[in-house]
Design a protein around this motif. Structure first.
Motif, PDB file in Angstrom:
ATOM      1  N   LYS A  47       0.855  -1.179   0.000  1.00  7.61           N
ATOM      2  CA  LYS A  47       0.000   0.000   0.000  1.00  7.61           C
ATOM      3  C   LYS A  47       0.894   1.232   0.000  1.00  7.61           C
ATOM      4  CE  LYS A  47      -4.023  -1.857   2.461  1.00  7.61           C
ATOM      5  NZ  LYS A  47      -4.880  -1.715   3.679  1.00  7.61           N
ATOM      6  N   GLU A  64      -4.609   6.934  -2.257  1.00  7.88           N
ATOM      7  CA  GLU A  64      -4.063   5.689  -1.700  1.00  7.88           C
ATOM      8  C   GLU A  64      -4.138   4.610  -2.785  1.00  7.88           C
ATOM      9  OE1 GLU A  64      -5.592   4.676   2.243  1.00  7.88           O
ATOM     10  OE2 GLU A  64      -6.249   6.762   2.423  1.00  7.88           O
ATOM     11  N   LEU A 103      -2.452   0.623  -4.401  1.00 13.04           N
ATOM     12  CA  LEU A 103      -1.742  -0.640  -4.217  1.00 13.04           C
ATOM     13  C   LEU A 103      -0.783  -0.777  -5.388  1.00 13.04           C
ATOM     14  CD1 LEU A 103      -1.520  -3.301  -2.543  1.00 13.04           C
ATOM     15  CD2 LEU A 103      -3.129  -4.307  -4.184  1.00 13.04           C
ATOM     16  N   LEU A 140      -6.974   2.530  -4.211  1.00 14.39           N
ATOM     17  CA  LEU A 140      -7.743   2.139  -3.034  1.00 14.39           C
ATOM     18  C   LEU A 140      -8.645   3.257  -2.535  1.00 14.39           C
ATOM     19  CD1 LEU A 140      -4.863   0.312  -1.098  1.00 14.39           C
ATOM     20  CD2 LEU A 140      -6.588  -0.711  -2.598  1.00 14.39           C
TER      21      LEU A 140
END
Length: 767
Positions: A684, A741, A743, A764
């Protein structure tokens, strides 16, 4: 106001500043690399093998060849008082064919139209001397162009690499400013290099049979260095080397010539890479023998006569609190209760200037270095070990000479009196931060009572600072656990606890009060010269832009309100959230950089009207200057020469920046080395920057930063929206913004370029 360069997620000074973080990137907006062709370009001194000297097609502007136009103009600029006939121009430029003559005629018409040259007697051409010439410093934005920073212009002048005349980052140059359309960016041509910042470069040598090319580590450099057989000096193919440039080309299209002066070893090896970083930033590898000899000759005896000149604290409880692996202890705290119930707290600093006298070799070396540099695995000290770890280190159970700031405070941190002067101390205990923290948390152990009293007062001092408008941002400090071979085993973020903050508050108090004490010795223009640490308020335009951006994350920052309060609210609201680090870093970039100056301009971040650096003379030259000036004034001396100290302040600020850049380079290298073993892993992260090459992502787990190249996003063609810190898909209108955010998967880690390539798996959370 300084130039309005494009801001791309707070990274660098222009849209192309972070040119894909890989040498030789394409200028296409999809960020696609050119690939790893073994042939080097040679245009304007670019990459090229010997014997492969191809002419550059140049940059196009308005259908004209910028490179050819620049070459013609350069002929006139270097001969400002000469009148050339067309035939003479052809001869000077080596033009022999019809196509070349036609091109020169086109360029002459363009230069006449621009007003850069004049025609005399219908058949002679000369430079129009009514042109703007500026002198400035080269700031390489990427390997395609640079900005010239000059006090003579409001906005920086852009110079493309074909017009840089082999100028490098940091060089001082003379530039002819080209005419531009209204509202357009000023551009220019380097006509003279006044002073070169460096003539040695670090890179990887690529060998052929009887020669080699050094490919510089500095990604923004636009040429390689040719090294003949005699200049190789034992370097093997793929070694990291230091090369000294011995000959600069007299015309575009060739590479500078150099010789290898130091071989660090195979690229990728720990020692080779750290040494190459030291050389890249001009850090010294050792002290000159004469400096070491002078340090060794200093007596370690403290005479009764010397003690009689000082205030004696040897019987007062005194201890140091430092990192567990520290070797130089330059500050100590003493504490004793007074009869009136208040506390006398002494901030005792190593008396470096007692040992390092003016006009000595040691003094000159300390000024030259100006600061210690802390790389991931070593310290490049300002002073020899004899001083830094020996004579001046406030080691336990030893009498030491110090320069002190002594305060009378009550339990609420109220200050009743202060005293400054030279002292002698005896440290009863050396604490590591962890040991001091244990006493704060448990209340048990030796000196636990004293440490907790100091901690209580420190918290009151901190509360007052923030009430007065100090900014509470704390930058993330990345640390490494290395094995015996320098390989990073894991990465962690240094945690600041009460023990760290305790020391910080008393150091801040001493620095502040020393500055105020000297400032208040005079009035108006008659105030005595002092070395201050200054920090300006945020730029209103940058702050306004940032407030708009912060709003997209749901945070309100009023640029017209109480700025300190607004930024502190932001710090509090973002604490512990994924966007905390990137948002706070972007907010910090709205502010001016802290620097050293003789002007008492105050420190915005600390909310101090006057502030100096007094507490670390082992590792900072400005602290040595502050010690000397303070003692000079305590002895009744007159104000010293301001200009002399201002020049020293400027040098110290420059060396501080160099140290910070070197430290970041060593951290980045170790981050890349660590991530090399994580290829294929998914993490992440948060989008920490955007450029037309790709998006930068800071991995949440270890704070390593890599790039997702736009060319790897195969679902659409993405373009940069610099004003809004985002990229947008041309067809899908998909938006990826600073602060999202995501991945990501680690694709590669390139040690040579210190870059990490990532693949975007999914978004995300968006903003």
């Amino acid at each position: 106001m300084r130039s309005k360069r494009d801001n791309t997620g707070g990274r660098g000074k222009g849209r192309n500043d972070k040119s894909g973080s890989r040498r030789g990137e394409s200028s296409r907006k999809d960020g696609a690399p050119r690939g790893d062709s073994p042939k080097r370009e040679t245009s304007g001194g670019g990459r090229g093998r010997s014997g492969d000297r191809r002419e550059s097609s140049g940059r196009k502007a308005g259908g004209r060849d910028r490179s050819a136009k620049g070459i013609v103009l350069e002929l006139f600029s270097k001969n400002p008082d000469t009148e050339f006939t067309l035939r003479q121009i052809h001869r000077r430029l080596g033009v022999v064919d019809k196509k070349g003559r036609e091109q020169v005629s086109d360029m002459l018409r363009a230069l006449l139209s621009d007003g850069r040259i004049l025609v005399i007697d219908e058949d002679k051409y000369t430079l129009n001397l009514k042109v703007e010439i500026i002198i400035g410093r080269v700031d390489m934005a990427n390997n395609k162009y640079a900005y010239i920073v000059s006090e003579q212009t409001e906005d920086d002048v852009r110079v493309f690499r074909e017009h840089l005349n082999y100028a490098m980052d940091g060089d001082t140059v003379k530039v002819e400013v080209l005419p531009t359309y209204e509202g357009g960016r000023a551009e220019g041509i380097v006509v003279e290099i006044i002073e070169r910042r460096r003539e040695e470069l670090v890179g990887i040598i690529q060998l052929s049979k009887n020669f080699g090319f050094v490919v510089p580590d500095f990604k923004k450099l636009y040429f390689d260095i040719f090294v003949g057989e005699r200049g190789l000096n034992g370097a093997n193919n793929g070694d990291k080397v230091l090369v000294k440039i011995t000959e600069w080309p007299d015309k575009p299209g060739k590479n500078p010539t150099g010789e290898v002066t130091r071989v660090f070893g195979p690229a990728g090896e720990h020692e080779a890479e750290i040494h190459s970083i030291m050389a890249e930033f001009g850090l010294p590898f050792e002290f000159p023998e004469t400096v070491e000899e002078e340090a060794e000759s200093i007596s370690d005896k403290i005479t009764a006569e010397e003690i009689s000149k000082r205030r004696d604290f040897r019987d007062v409880t005194t201890f140091t609190i430092d990192p567990a692996d520290a070797k130089d202890f330059d500050d100590a705290l003493s504490i004793q209760k007074l009869e009136n119930g208040n506390w006398e707290i002494g901030v005792h600093i190593a008396d470096v200037t007692h040992y390092v006298q003016p006009k000595t070799i040691l003094e000159k070396e300390a000024f030259h270095r100006a600061t210690s540099v802390y790389l991931v695995d070593r310290t490049v000290p300002m002073l020899p070990e004899r001083l830094s770890n020996g004579l001046c280190s406030l080691r336990p159970n030893e009498e030491k000479l110090t320069f002190s700031a002594v305060f009378e405070l009550d339990d609420n941190g109220k200050l009743y009196s202060e005293w400054f002067g030279r002292t002698v101390i005896y440290s009863d205990r050396r604490f590591a931060y962890e040991e001091a923290q244990e006493r704060i948390e448990t209340g048990e152990g030796d000196f636990a009572e004293e440490i907790n009293i100091l901690n209580g007062i420190a918290k009151k001092l901190k509360d007052k600072r923030f009430k007065n408008g100090a900014i509470s941002f704390e930058t993330t400090e990345v640390k490494f656990k290395l094995d015996d071979n320098g390989k990073p085993l894991y990465i962690y973020v240094k945690e600041r606890k009460d023990a760290h903050k305790l020391i910080e508050e008393f150091m801040l108090l001493a620095n502040k009060k020393v500055a105020e004490f000297v400032y208040n010795m005079g009035s108006g223009k008659k105030r005595p010269t002092m070395v201050y640490r200054t920090h300006g308020a945020p730029d209103p335009d940058k702050l306004s832009t940032f407030s708009i951006f912060a709003r997209k994350f749901g945070y309100k920052v009023d640029p017209d309100g109480n700025i300190s309060a607004e930024l502190n609210n932001l710090a509090e609201e973002t604490e512990g959230k994924p966007e905390q680090n990137v948002l706070q870093n972007l907010a910090i970039r709205t502010m001016a950089k802290a620097k050293y100056s003789t002007e008492p301009e105050g420190h915005f971040g600390l909310a101090f009207a006057h502030y100096s650096h007094f507490t670390s003379p082992i590792r900072r030259y400005p602290d040595m200057m502050a010690h000397r000036l303070l003692q000079h004034y305590l002895d009744g001396g007159p104000s010293t020469e301001k200009d002399e100290y201002e020049a020293k302040c400027q040098h110290s600020s420059e060396m501080e920046k160099r140290a910070a850049d070197a430290e970041r380079a060593s951290i980045k290298y170790k981050q890349v080395e660590f991530m090399k073993d994580t290829i294929g892993n998914q993490y992440k992260g948060i989008v920490s920057g955007v450029t037309e090459w790709g998006i930068f992502v800071e991995i949440e787990e270890n704070k390593c930063e890599g790039m997702v190249r736009l060319s790897s996003l195969d679902d659409d063609y993405y373009e940069l929206d610099a004003n809004n810190y985002r990229i947008i898909g041309r067809q899908s209108k998909r938006i990826i913004s600073f602060g999202d955010e995501v991945l990501v998967e680690v694709v590669s880690a390139n040690l040579n370029d210190r870059t990490i390539d990532l693949e975007l798996i999914e978004t995300l959370k968006t903003h």
